[in-house]
Design an enzyme around this catalytic site. Structure first.
Site, PDB file in Angstrom:
ATOM      1  CE  LYS A  26       3.853   2.922  13.563  1.00  0.00           C
ATOM      2  NZ  LYS A  26       3.846   2.128  12.332  1.00  0.00           N
TER       3      LYS A  26
ATOM      4  CE1 TYR B  85      -5.075   3.931   9.030  1.00  0.00           C
ATOM      5  CE2 TYR B  85      -5.717   3.541  11.293  1.00  0.00           C
ATOM      6  CZ  TYR B  85      -4.917   3.248  10.215  1.00  0.00           C
ATOM      7  OH  TYR B  85      -3.958   2.265  10.327  1.00  0.00           O
TER       8      TYR B  85
ATOM      9  CG  HIS C 104      -2.165  -0.792   1.057  1.00  0.00           C
ATOM     10  ND1 HIS C 104      -3.330  -0.541   1.736  1.00  0.00           N
ATOM     11  CD2 HIS C 104      -2.425  -1.858   0.253  1.00  0.00           C
ATOM     12  CE1 HIS C 104      -4.267  -1.399   1.362  1.00  0.00           C
ATOM     13  NE2 HIS C 104      -3.730  -2.227   0.466  1.00  0.00           N
TER      14      HIS C 104
ATOM     15  N   PRO D 213      -4.316   0.078  18.608  1.00  0.00           N
ATOM     16  CG  PRO D 213      -6.043  -1.366  18.041  1.00  0.00           C
ATOM     17  CD  PRO D 213      -5.435  -0.658  19.183  1.00  0.00           C
TER      18      PRO D 213
ATOM     19  CE1 TYR E 238      -0.015   2.655   7.891  1.00  0.00           C
ATOM     20  CE2 TYR E 238      -1.222   3.711   9.685  1.00  0.00           C
ATOM     21  CZ  TYR E 238      -1.119   2.713   8.727  1.00  0.00           C
ATOM     22  OH  TYR E 238      -2.111   1.765   8.612  1.00  0.00           O
TER      23      TYR E 238
HETATM   24  P1  FAS Z   1       1.169 -12.152  21.867  1.00  0.00           P
HETATM   25  O1  FAS Z   1       0.204 -11.742  22.952  1.00  0.00           O
HETATM   26  O2  FAS Z   1       0.723 -12.202  20.455  1.00  0.00           O
HETATM   27  O3  FAS Z   1       1.744 -13.619  22.201  1.00  0.00           O
HETATM   28  C1  FAS Z   1       2.064 -13.977  23.540  1.00  0.00           C
HETATM   29  C2  FAS Z   1       1.946 -15.490  23.635  1.00  0.00           C
HETATM   30  O4  FAS Z   1       2.355 -15.884  24.958  1.00  0.00           O
HETATM   31  C3  FAS Z   1       0.504 -15.967  23.455  1.00  0.00           C
HETATM   32  O5  FAS Z   1       0.468 -16.978  22.470  1.00  0.00           O
HETATM   33  C4  FAS Z   1       0.114 -16.492  24.837  1.00  0.00           C
HETATM   34  O6  FAS Z   1      -0.732 -17.622  24.771  1.00  0.00           O
HETATM   35  C5  FAS Z   1       1.465 -16.868  25.427  1.00  0.00           C
HETATM   36  N1  FAS Z   1       1.497 -16.832  26.900  1.00  0.00           N
HETATM   37  C6  FAS Z   1       0.912 -15.937  27.733  1.00  0.00           C
HETATM   38  N2  FAS Z   1       1.201 -16.249  29.031  1.00  0.00           N
HETATM   39  C7  FAS Z   1       1.995 -17.363  28.991  1.00  0.00           C
HETATM   40  C8  FAS Z   1       2.602 -18.170  29.986  1.00  0.00           C
HETATM   41  N3  FAS Z   1       2.471 -17.876  31.278  1.00  0.00           N
HETATM   42  N4  FAS Z   1       3.334 -19.247  29.591  1.00  0.00           N
HETATM   43  C9  FAS Z   1       3.488 -19.535  28.273  1.00  0.00           C
HETATM   44  N5  FAS Z   1       2.924 -18.810  27.272  1.00  0.00           N
HETATM   45  C10 FAS Z   1       2.183 -17.744  27.640  1.00  0.00           C
HETATM   46  N6  FAS Z   1      -1.409  -4.858  16.500  1.00  0.00           N
HETATM   47  C11 FAS Z   1      -1.418  -4.186  15.339  1.00  0.00           C
HETATM   48  O7  FAS Z   1      -0.358  -3.777  14.859  1.00  0.00           O
HETATM   49  N7  FAS Z   1      -2.607  -3.963  14.679  1.00  0.00           N
HETATM   50  C12 FAS Z   1      -3.805  -4.440  15.163  1.00  0.00           C
HETATM   51  O8  FAS Z   1      -4.844  -4.242  14.570  1.00  0.00           O
HETATM   52  C13 FAS Z   1      -3.830  -5.153  16.387  1.00  0.00           C
HETATM   53  N8  FAS Z   1      -5.006  -5.651  16.895  1.00  0.00           N
HETATM   54  C14 FAS Z   1      -4.976  -6.328  18.098  1.00  0.00           C
HETATM   55  C15 FAS Z   1      -6.151  -6.862  18.670  1.00  0.00           C
HETATM   56  C16 FAS Z   1      -6.116  -7.532  19.900  1.00  0.00           C
HETATM   57  C17 FAS Z   1      -7.394  -8.091  20.510  1.00  0.00           C
HETATM   58  C18 FAS Z   1      -4.893  -7.686  20.586  1.00  0.00           C
HETATM   59  C19 FAS Z   1      -4.830  -8.375  21.940  1.00  0.00           C
HETATM   60  C20 FAS Z   1      -3.725  -7.164  20.026  1.00  0.00           C
HETATM   61  C21 FAS Z   1      -3.757  -6.501  18.784  1.00  0.00           C
HETATM   62  N9  FAS Z   1      -2.599  -5.995  18.195  1.00  0.00           N
HETATM   63  C22 FAS Z   1      -2.587  -5.327  17.017  1.00  0.00           C
HETATM   64  C23 FAS Z   1      -1.341  -6.141  18.850  1.00  0.00           C
HETATM   65  C24 FAS Z   1      -0.841  -7.531  18.576  1.00  0.00           C
HETATM   66  O9  FAS Z   1      -0.741  -7.737  17.205  1.00  0.00           O
HETATM   67  C25 FAS Z   1       0.447  -7.690  19.334  1.00  0.00           C
HETATM   68  O10 FAS Z   1       1.271  -6.551  19.182  1.00  0.00           O
HETATM   69  C26 FAS Z   1       1.213  -8.924  18.940  1.00  0.00           C
HETATM   70  O11 FAS Z   1       0.378 -10.034  19.081  1.00  0.00           O
HETATM   71  C27 FAS Z   1       2.448  -9.005  19.841  1.00  0.00           C
HETATM   72  O12 FAS Z   1       2.987 -10.258  19.717  1.00  0.00           O
HETATM   73  P2  FAS Z   1       3.634 -10.966  20.997  1.00  0.00           P
HETATM   74  O13 FAS Z   1       4.527  -9.998  21.685  1.00  0.00           O
HETATM   75  O14 FAS Z   1       4.161 -12.251  20.496  1.00  0.00           O
HETATM   76  O15 FAS Z   1       2.424 -11.200  22.025  1.00  0.00           O
HETATM   77  C1  PHB Z   2      -6.149  -4.392  10.581  1.00  0.00           C
HETATM   78  O1  PHB Z   2      -6.241  -4.572   9.356  1.00  0.00           O
HETATM   79  O2  PHB Z   2      -6.471  -5.257  11.425  1.00  0.00           O
HETATM   80  C2  PHB Z   2      -5.618  -3.066  11.072  1.00  0.00           C
HETATM   81  C3  PHB Z   2      -4.991  -2.215  10.186  1.00  0.00           C
HETATM   82  C4  PHB Z   2      -4.502  -0.998  10.649  1.00  0.00           C
HETATM   83  C5  PHB Z   2      -4.653  -0.657  11.974  1.00  0.00           C
HETATM   84  C6  PHB Z   2      -5.281  -1.525  12.886  1.00  0.00           C
HETATM   85  C7  PHB Z   2      -5.770  -2.743  12.420  1.00  0.00           C
HETATM   86  O3  PHB Z   2      -4.180   0.530  12.433  1.00  0.00           O
END
Ligand code: FAS
Ligand code: PHB
Length: 385
Positions: free
Chosen positions: A292, A196, A68, A288, A380
């Site tokens: 980032k 957005y 994009h 989000p 961004y």
């Molecule tokens: P994660 O949380 O992905 O992974 C951590 C892992 O550790 C999980 O698999 C968990 O099961 C495991 N764990 C936890 N406790 C443990 C324990 N005690 N023992 C062993 N394992 C354990 N980011 C964006 O950039 N754009 C978005 O749109 C976006 N939407 C999101 C929506 C939601 C609902 C959430 C929660 C996050 C969102 N994020 C988004 C952020 C997300 O993408 C995170 O930044 C990303 O998953 C980070 O990855 P990890 O650091 O690996 O953490």
């Molecule tokens: C998504 O596609 O899930 C998305 C993209 C951009 C954002 C947040 C979520 O800032």
């Protein structure tokens, strides 16, 4: 190396370390299916794509990712295009986090890495010794994993961050008074680039995963429950918040995933405690709005993987000694950008008319100033590592 957490942080760190000859064991609380069922990030910075390529998992991003050149910021009567390519020479890649995690699991399986799913009662000890230990149980049997270093990649609700003594940790938080209700639908995206939308009815985001898989979000009160939101209610709310011509032309359909995510800004310092290093959501959470979250986790991995390779293979400690400060410098800049995008694009229930005017003025300034658009674009697409 013990890596706690089999999400994108833990998997990518393990993959890069394994390719450099550093052995790892990943301890994951959930099943692989559960990890892969979580619909999260959708936008990859160019630095993220680069590091996935270096880790040997960049093929599908190249093949199926959607490059994009820009995105749109709108409000009820204004549409501002932020042309990343023209302003910074760079693009972003639209490619779902689920796909990234799938590719990392396949690569780690091919590497023969030990990934233990379903671990419980994880406890990290002896972090001030030459050898540390991670205790855990699996199927009711207690185990001990002795290791040189521990990477806490276990997300916001993991155990790693809380292993650092309260008196040592400095925590910073802003909890937002709203969440994002997200929907995935097998429909063509409403627009060729992300929108957005900051409207008088509230925030909305029109995103996508591919030409026939759309990802949409609307701002909702934190008290809302997913079961209160029918598809019809979602689509009519979304359409009210998007530019009218986009709303009129868009294709709606059944949701195949629907969830509400709370929004918070959070950071914990330092990222190191003896032989323990915090990575990704274990150390920081961003709303989000700036896309980032996943990308920040990747830049932590970028800094830490080379530092650990130096420490393990060459017995040089400068990298691991400098990891926390180096990663935090970039984390705080991304924290600021995500907070700024969130406050600029969301209606706050208690906001006064002045605040609403400030939001409108911010968008008008972006519309009239290339410098302002360039500043947003630079953040961004991802600040330099
Ligand atoms: P994660 O949380 O992905 O992974 C951590 C892992 O550790 C999980 O698999 C968990 O099961 C495991 N764990 C936890 N406790 C443990 C324990 N005690 N023992 C062993 N394992 C354990 N980011 C964006 O950039 N754009 C978005 O749109 C976006 N939407 C999101 C929506 C939601 C609902 C959430 C929660 C996050 C969102 N994020 C988004 C952020 C997300 O993408 C995170 O930044 C990303 O998953 C980070 O990855 P990890 O650091 O690996 O953490
Ligand atoms: C998504 O596609 O899930 C998305 C993209 C951009 C954002 C947040 C979520 O800032």
């Amino acid at each position: 190396m013990a890596i706690i957490g089999g999400g994108p942080s833990g998997l990518l760190l393990s993959q890069l370390l394994n390719r450099a000859g550093v052995d790892t064991v990943i301890l994951e609380r959930s099943t692989r299916e559960h990890v892969l069922s979580r619909i999260r990030a959708g936008v990859l910075e160019s630095g993220t794509v680069e590091l996935l390529r270096e880790a040997g998992v960049g093929d599908r991003v190249e093949l199926h990712g959607l490059p994009h050149d820009g995105c749109y910021l709108t409000d009820d009567d204004l549409m501002v295009h932020i042309n990343f390519k023209a302003l910074t020479g760079k693009q972003v890649m639209v490619f779902g986090q689920t796909e990234v995690t799938t590719d990392l699991y396949s690569a780690q399986d091919a590497m023969g890495t030990m990934i233990i799913h379903g671990v419980e009662d994880v406890r990290i000890t002896d972090l001030d010794q030459s050898q540390s230990c991670v205790e855990f149980s699996i199927d009711g049997v207690s185990k001990k994993l002795n290791c040189l270093y521990v990477a806490g990649c276990d997300g916001f609700h993991g155990v790693s961050r809380n292993t650092i003594p309260l008196g040592v940790r400095r925590e910073y938080e802003r909890v937002y008074p709203f969440g994002w209700l997200g929907v995935l639908s097998e429909t063509p995206p409403a627009n060729h680039e992300l929108i957005y939308a900051n409207s008088s009815h509230g925030f909305a985001l029109a995103s996508m995963r591919n030409e026939n898989l759309s990802r949409y979000y609307v701002q909702v009160p934190t008290t809302d429950k997913v079961q209160e939101w029918s598809d019809d209610r979602f689509w009519s709310t979304l359409k009210k918040r998007l530019p009218s011509d986009t709303a009129e032309a868009m294709v709606t359909g059944a949701s195949i995933e629907k969830s509400i995510a709370p929004l918070r800004s959070f950071a914990s310092e330092p990222l190191r405690w003896g032989n323990l290093f915090l990575v990704g959501d274990a150390a920081h959470i961003v709303p989000p709005t700036g896309a980032k979250g996943l990308n920040l986790a990747v830049s932590d991995v970028y800094y830490l993987h080379s530092a650990l390779i130096d420490a393990v293979k060459a017995k040089r400690s400068a990298g691991i000694d400098g990891y926390s400060d180096r990663a935090l410098a970039r984390i705080w800049k991304a924290m600021r950008f995500s907070w700024q995008m969130t406050t600029m694009l969301h209606r706050f229930d208690d906001e006064d008319s002045f605040a609403a005017q400030m939001r409108k003025a911010s968008l008008n300034h972006l519309a009239s100033s290339e410098t302002a658009r360039r500043e947003l674009a630079e953040n961004y697409i991802g600040l330099p590592y």
